[in-house]
Write an enzyme that holds these catalytic residues in place. Sequence first.
Site, mmCIF file in Angstrom:
data_model
loop_
_atom_site.group_PDB
_atom_site.id
_atom_site.type_symbol
_atom_site.label_atom_id
_atom_site.label_comp_id
_atom_site.label_asym_id
_atom_site.label_seq_id
_atom_site.Cartn_x
_atom_site.Cartn_y
_atom_site.Cartn_z
ATOM 1 N N HIS A 31 -8.298 -4.548 -0.333
ATOM 2 C CA HIS A 31 -7.007 -3.869 -0.150
ATOM 3 C C HIS A 31 -6.051 -4.692 0.720
ATOM 4 C CE1 HIS A 31 -4.520 -0.378 -0.723
ATOM 5 N NE2 HIS A 31 -4.305 -0.284 0.590
ATOM 6 N N ASP A 88 -10.707 -3.902 -4.542
ATOM 7 C CA ASP A 88 -10.035 -2.877 -3.731
ATOM 8 C C ASP A 88 -10.708 -1.527 -3.970
ATOM 9 O OD1 ASP A 88 -8.328 -1.085 -2.538
ATOM 10 O OD2 ASP A 88 -6.494 -2.001 -3.317
ATOM 11 N N SER A 104 0.827 -1.202 0.000
ATOM 12 C CA SER A 104 0.000 0.000 0.000
ATOM 13 C C SER A 104 0.872 1.267 0.000
ATOM 14 C CB SER A 104 -0.966 -0.069 1.192
ATOM 15 O OG SER A 104 -1.903 0.967 1.133
#
Length: 208
Positions: free
Chosen positions: A189, A158, A107
């Site tokens: 995610h 996501d 991320s």
Amino acid sequence: MNYQPLKYIYKASGNPEAYTLLLLHGTGGNEKDLIDLGESFGADLNLLSVRGNVMEHGMPRFFKRLGMGIFDEEDLNFRTDELLDFLNHIAELEGFDVKKVIALGYSNGANIAGAMLVKHPEVLAGAVLFRPMQPFKVLPEFVSTAQVPVFFTSGNMDPTVDAKDTIAYVEALKKGGYSLTDFNLPASHNLTEQDVNLAHDWFNNTYR
Ligand code: MLT
């Protein structure tokens, strides 16, 4: 603004020829988060796990953002260069080969790794990008002359990133010469076991 050192954990493999996995956590994480994951790639690797220098309401990050998925690109530019300066310094201090660094980011950590790939394509020997987003709205011109291997996973559920933006980012990395292995997984995610298993396979096939 001057570069600040980053908090880090370094675990040496004992082999001076070894690759070093540079572990880059997600928003709200720290340098301890990805150690187990890094170790799962094998005991023959050095691990360098760092904590982002930016705080967002008590949550460490690698660069500032203006909103969800809207990045402060001036800060991202600065933090990418700060991370590079830190890498060069720590490689000398800890005695690892700075030309054999493979970034592994999740991320927000994947996003600063991506910024390194497009700003400084000569630096990394590889990258594992879990749930990344294109770091700059307009990417700089870049060429990976060494066709550096990049592993990339997105999640098809996501909510933080638009599927067409992910496709455009993958295409841009390929066009810039990177050797992409990319998967769009049935996931959101969060990191899944499938991400990790695929990354292990890619790593073993690419570096061993
Ligand atoms: C995050 O939560 O970290 C975002 O999805 C990505 C970023 O801000 O870099």
